[in-house]
Design a protein around this motif. Structure first.
Motif, PDB file in Angstrom:
ATOM      1  N   GLY A 188      14.696  -6.562 -20.316  1.00  0.00           N
ATOM      2  CA  GLY A 188      13.919  -8.430 -21.674  1.00  0.00           C
ATOM      3  C   GLY A 188      13.285  -8.543 -21.268  1.00  0.00           C
ATOM      4  N   LEU A 189      11.950  -8.009 -20.269  1.00  0.00           N
ATOM      5  CA  LEU A 189      10.983  -8.622 -19.403  1.00  0.00           C
ATOM      6  C   LEU A 189       9.349  -9.357 -21.241  1.00  0.00           C
ATOM      7  CD1 LEU A 189       9.055  -9.458 -17.112  1.00  0.00           C
ATOM      8  CD2 LEU A 189       8.051  -7.836 -16.903  1.00  0.00           C
ATOM      9  N   LYS A 190      10.171  -8.130 -21.738  1.00  0.00           N
ATOM     10  CA  LYS A 190       9.198  -8.318 -23.103  1.00  0.00           C
ATOM     11  C   LYS A 190       9.216  -9.689 -23.937  1.00  0.00           C
ATOM     12  CE  LYS A 190      12.554  -5.708 -26.615  1.00  0.00           C
ATOM     13  NZ  LYS A 190      13.362  -5.964 -25.654  1.00  0.00           N
ATOM     14  N   ASN A 191      10.885 -10.497 -23.457  1.00  0.00           N
ATOM     15  CA  ASN A 191      11.502 -11.557 -24.268  1.00  0.00           C
ATOM     16  C   ASN A 191      10.615 -12.480 -24.064  1.00  0.00           C
ATOM     17  OD1 ASN A 191      13.115 -10.016 -25.949  1.00  0.00           O
ATOM     18  ND2 ASN A 191      14.278 -10.087 -24.335  1.00  0.00           N
ATOM     19  N   VAL A 192      10.195 -12.618 -21.957  1.00  0.00           N
ATOM     20  CA  VAL A 192       8.988 -13.725 -21.935  1.00  0.00           C
ATOM     21  C   VAL A 192       7.463 -13.397 -22.906  1.00  0.00           C
ATOM     22  CG1 VAL A 192       7.834 -14.742 -20.267  1.00  0.00           C
ATOM     23  CG2 VAL A 192       9.744 -13.046 -20.075  1.00  0.00           C
ATOM     24  N   PRO A 193       7.667 -14.542 -23.774  1.00  0.00           N
ATOM     25  CA  PRO A 193       6.346 -15.004 -24.742  1.00  0.00           C
ATOM     26  C   PRO A 193       4.717 -14.741 -23.924  1.00  0.00           C
ATOM     27  CG  PRO A 193       7.994 -16.698 -25.112  1.00  0.00           C
ATOM     28  CD  PRO A 193       8.469 -16.614 -23.803  1.00  0.00           C
ATOM     29  N   ARG A 194       3.913 -14.704 -24.319  1.00  0.00           N
ATOM     30  CA  ARG A 194       2.679 -13.735 -23.778  1.00  0.00           C
ATOM     31  C   ARG A 194       1.391 -14.794 -23.635  1.00  0.00           C
ATOM     32  NH1 ARG A 194       3.378  -9.667 -20.285  1.00  0.00           N
ATOM     33  NH2 ARG A 194       5.496  -8.960 -19.839  1.00  0.00           N
ATOM     34  N   SER A 195       1.690 -15.634 -25.026  1.00  0.00           N
ATOM     35  CA  SER A 195       0.704 -16.232 -25.819  1.00  0.00           C
ATOM     36  C   SER A 195       0.850 -17.639 -25.913  1.00  0.00           C
ATOM     37  CB  SER A 195       0.120 -15.796 -26.826  1.00  0.00           C
ATOM     38  OG  SER A 195       1.464 -15.253 -27.441  1.00  0.00           O
ATOM     39  N   ALA A 196       1.552 -18.265 -25.443  1.00  0.00           N
ATOM     40  CA  ALA A 196       2.172 -19.673 -25.702  1.00  0.00           C
ATOM     41  C   ALA A 196       3.407 -19.896 -24.543  1.00  0.00           C
ATOM     42  CB  ALA A 196       3.221 -19.346 -27.709  1.00  0.00           C
ATOM     43  N   ASN A 197       3.541 -21.118 -24.251  1.00  0.00           N
ATOM     44  CA  ASN A 197       4.462 -21.642 -23.019  1.00  0.00           C
ATOM     45  C   ASN A 197       5.569 -22.150 -23.816  1.00  0.00           C
ATOM     46  OD1 ASN A 197       3.710 -23.862 -25.147  1.00  0.00           O
ATOM     47  ND2 ASN A 197       3.267 -25.502 -23.593  1.00  0.00           N
ATOM     48  N   TYR A 198       6.123 -21.657 -22.468  1.00  0.00           N
ATOM     49  CA  TYR A 198       7.526 -22.051 -22.928  1.00  0.00           C
ATOM     50  C   TYR A 198       8.679 -22.841 -21.891  1.00  0.00           C
ATOM     51  CZ  TYR A 198       7.535 -18.061 -19.255  1.00  0.00           C
ATOM     52  OH  TYR A 198       6.542 -17.431 -18.376  1.00  0.00           O
ATOM     53  N   ILE A 199      10.441 -23.316 -22.178  1.00  0.00           N
ATOM     54  CA  ILE A 199      10.364 -23.211 -20.742  1.00  0.00           C
ATOM     55  C   ILE A 199      11.387 -22.337 -20.595  1.00  0.00           C
ATOM     56  CG2 ILE A 199      12.610 -24.936 -20.391  1.00  0.00           C
ATOM     57  CD1 ILE A 199      11.053 -27.260 -21.900  1.00  0.00           C
TER      58      ILE A 199
END
Length: 237
Positions: A50-61
């Motif tokens: 599921g690494l694709k689920n991590v946003p690349r262009s925006a921040n997150y918690i």
């Protein structure tokens, strides 16, 4: 590393010059990754889904269950290098763990908090600031090591308050295999789809996140074979 309850709870902070929040990965962190990532993969066999689920262009918690010292390093080294991941950390404990404290001080990427009975709202300002400038924040909402593989303790709601206020998604991560460690043990890291904060209050977002990580948690089974360096790796930090 710790979790937090809510903005109503407070924690004393060390001087502001210890803070290093930024969406960009600094040079020491990049250099540490060059060594640490291959070393982690040498010591353990990671299976990351599921690494694709991590946003690349925006921040997150990002939130995860917490079983042992490897959890912080797994998130820090396996997730994308940017936006820079910042942990809530107790520096009072870290200074007694020389290697961890050295890495924290050199690479930055942490928001200091000491758990006490009374709160200092500066903690929440620092987390808000990190999210405002585009950094990512990692929180273990159980607040402590879980008792055993596959079981979750109740989540504290601090991450939900932060996410709702900043309007950022919550990325749930289920970790399996880190409670008891040995050389070349298989470690599962399952990353779920982001949970959007919009439409939630802290209670409902906390409940949704707990349910999501419960669903993501892979079944844990004892792995056959020799357990080399078991005691040393389990209690390394």
């Amino acid at each position: 590393m710790i979790g937090v309850t809510s903005p109503a709870r407070k924690a004393a902070l060390p001087p502001a010059d210890l803070l290093s929040v930024s969406p960009k990965a600094n040079l020491p962190f990049r250099l540490v990754r060059l060594v640490a990532v291959p070393l982690l993969h040498l010591c353990f066999r990671f299976q990351v889904d599921g690494l694709k689920n991590v946003p690349r262009s925006a921040n997150y918690i990002v939130i995860a269950n917490h079983l042992n010292w490897l959890d912080e390093f797994a998130l820090l080294m396996l997730l994308p290098v940017e936006p820079r991941l910042h942990f809530l950390a107790n520096p009072t404990l870290l200074v007694t763990r020389k290697v961890q404290w050295f890495l924290v001080r050199k690479t930055g990427g942490f928001v200091p908090v000491v758990q006490e009975r009374h709160a200092d709202t500066a903690l929440f300002r620092h987390v808000d600031r990190c999210l405002e400038i585009g950094g990512a924040v990692a929180i273990f909402p159980e607040g402590n090591y879980g008792p055993t593989e596959g079981e979750l303790m109740p989540f504290k709601k601090g991450f939900a308050h932060f996410a709702i206020k900043a309007g950022v998604p919550v990325v749930p991560v289920a970790l399996s295999g880190t409670k008891d460690l040995w050389f070349r043990k298989r470690i599962r890291v399952v990353i779920g789809e982001p949970i959007q904060a919009a439409g939630h209050d802290p209670d409902s977002l906390t409940a949704a996140a707990f349910e999501k990580i419960t669903d993501l948690m892979p079944a844990y089974r004892d792995q056959p074979g020799r357990r080399l360096l078991r005691r040393q790796l389990t209690h390394l930090f």
